[in-house]
Scaffold this active site. Structure first.
Site, mmCIF file in Angstrom:
data_model
loop_
_atom_site.group_PDB
_atom_site.id
_atom_site.type_symbol
_atom_site.label_atom_id
_atom_site.label_comp_id
_atom_site.label_asym_id
_atom_site.label_seq_id
_atom_site.Cartn_x
_atom_site.Cartn_y
_atom_site.Cartn_z
ATOM 1 C CB SER A 1 1.326 -4.812 -7.973
ATOM 2 O OG SER A 1 0.802 -3.788 -7.184
ATOM 3 C CD GLN B 1 1.301 -0.274 -3.449
ATOM 4 O OE1 GLN B 1 1.088 0.381 -4.458
ATOM 5 N NE2 GLN B 1 1.989 0.129 -2.440
ATOM 6 N NE ARG C 1 12.493 1.857 -1.905
ATOM 7 C CZ ARG C 1 11.374 1.584 -1.051
ATOM 8 N NH1 ARG C 1 10.822 0.261 -1.181
ATOM 9 N NH2 ARG C 1 10.670 2.337 -0.481
ATOM 10 C CG ASP D 1 8.632 -2.677 0.584
ATOM 11 O OD1 ASP D 1 8.723 -1.997 -0.491
ATOM 12 O OD2 ASP D 1 7.594 -2.866 1.020
#
Length: 452
Positions: free
Chosen positions: A174, A176, A358, A327
């Site tokens: 990650s 982030q 998703r 993504d």
């Protein structure tokens, strides 16, 4: 007004060959960080090519609420930052809307300040877990005064008088989480260390060094990265030209590969190797993608892409490629729907905690439109139909509208799909596309796509 009340369905239909030249909006990751680091640095930062989607604007608004001066002059954004360590306590909650990146990075940035900050978001963001960011912040002395069960928003943080530097091994791939800890380290005395077993996008490291942070990276013999940042140093304003977002480029790129006769060029696309997994995979599937005019802009690799219709073949995508294209799996699944044979995607556990689950959203949308696919715990297998024969919404009266779950990438991926299926593809809402790609409809229809 809620998203539900303002839902705007859209339908994509089988299109003639796509042609022309397009320029996708600025990279979302770099745009968020440009506002954040410019807002924090001393002096002036100038930005061109910034993605002016809703998510990035929320990050800009948060920085303004904490003392940065941000204004647009012509095509350029001009920022006068507060100076590192000098952010102000915001007067009200910071509302991040749908912006997962903006909210998580800002939690890191302000968490180590001795002040109270409240983070709120929309229904989608409020359902996403923030514990992965809060855990290292707690270790640095940050108090989580309020949080919804499961470490979800609204969240109120209060930093310590003096934050403690930590060595933190990121438990999942990650960018982030890595970035949040590094940003927390900016306002922490001493050296904060992040250990990253699987490399993720490295814009935070590159850009912080560009702004003058004392940051270094060492990679050991096992390929594990150790990132060191010294806190409380000076950051200095920079001039930034934001390259085109490779995640956004994925939509016209896949559209051109699956619509017969297409030949398009996408200009000024970021080619950072931590972001090119989709490109590599589509080339392995037989996609004709030529990399033209490769160049370096502001420390990042950039190029133009010429993309032509191609007869694709299914491949097994290596799971270790997931961080470089996390993504892009929804639009890759769309490409796989038109490929001969099976495409197997693995290592997709991160897709379960994105704007929507998703993975299930993609699998459900594919099945609704006649695609043979199998959803695993962290995998998706798609068995394609070359030419899109029989794919698309069923004409027998069943509702085959794809549920986007307020997820911009699900919305755009299925609109791309409908350009090459035998029957049209309809999505329940296009409104949230504006979070990352406000120009999507205009850009696609300008190339010849049939979307209304």
């Amino acid at each position: 007004m809620s998203h539900a009340a303002a839902a705007k369905p859209a339908t994509a239909r089988k299109s003639q060959a796509l042609s022309g030249t397009a320029r996708v909006p600025g990279d979302k990751s770099i745009s968020h960080r440009s506002f954040m680091f410019g807002g924090l640095a001393s002096g002036e930062t100038r930005i061109t090519g910034l993605l002016e989607g809703e998510d990035v604007m929320r990050t800009g608004a948060a920085m303004k609420a904490m003392g940065a001066h941000i204004e647009k002059r012509g095509a350029e954004w001009v920022i006068r930052g507060t100076g590192n360590g000098a952010l102000l306590q915001p007067e009200g909650p910071l509302d991040f809307g749908n912006a997962g990146t903006g909210s998580r990075l800002t939690m890191g940035l302000v968490g180590t300040y001795d002040m109270e900050t409240t983070f709120i978001g929309d229904a989608s963001l409020s359902g996403r877990p923030m514990g992965r960011v809060l855990e290292p912040l707690r270790q640095m002395g940050v108090q989580v005064l309020k949080a919804t069960p499961g470490d979800r928003m609204p969240i109120t943080l209060h930093g310590p008088k003096h934050a403690a530097p930590i060595t933190y091994r990121v438990p999942m791939a990650s960018a982030q989480v890595k970035s949040a800890v590094l940003l927390a380290g900016l306002n922490t005395p001493g050296i904060t260390t992040v250990i990253e077993p699987v490399m993720t996008r490295d814009h935070t490291e590159k850009m912080l060094k560009g702004f003058g942070a004392n940051l270094s990276v060492e990679t050991d013999e096992r390929g594990v990265r150790h990132i060191f940042i010294e806190g409380q140093g000076r950051l200095t304003g920079q001039t930034i030209a934001v390259p085109g977002d490779p995640s956004s480029a994925g939509f016209p790129l896949v559209a051109a590969l699956i619509v017969p006769g297409s030949d398009i060029t996408i200009e000024n696309v970021l080619m950072n190797p931590t972001r090119t997994g989709l490109l590599l995979t589509l080339q392995e599937m037989g996609g004709q993608i030529d990399i033209l005019n490769p160049r370096n802009a502001g420390g990042e690799d950039v190029a133009d892409l010429r993309v032509r219709y191609s007869e694709l073949k299914g491949v097994a995508v290596p799971p270790e490629r997931a961080p470089s294209m996390i993504d892009e799996y929804p639009v890759l699944a769309v490409a796989a729907s038109f490929a001969e044979g099976e495409t197997l995607m693995q290592g997709l556990e991160e897709l379960r905690v994105k704007e929507s689950d998703r993975l299930s959203a993609v699998a459900n949308g594919l099945k609704l439109n006649g695609v043979d696919c199998t959803e695993g715990e962290a995998s998706l297998a798609v068995r394609g139909r070359p030419g899109g024969k029989g794919l698309g919404g069923h004409p027998n009266g069943l509702d085959t509208t794809v549920q986007t779950h307020l997820d911009h990438r699900i919305a755009m991926s299925f609109l791309v799909m409908g350009l090459a299926t035998e029957k049209p593809v309809t999505i329940d809402d296009q409104a949230m596309i504006a979070t990352s790609f406000p120009e999507f409809m205009g850009l696609m229809t300008g190339l010849g796509a049939e979307i209304r």
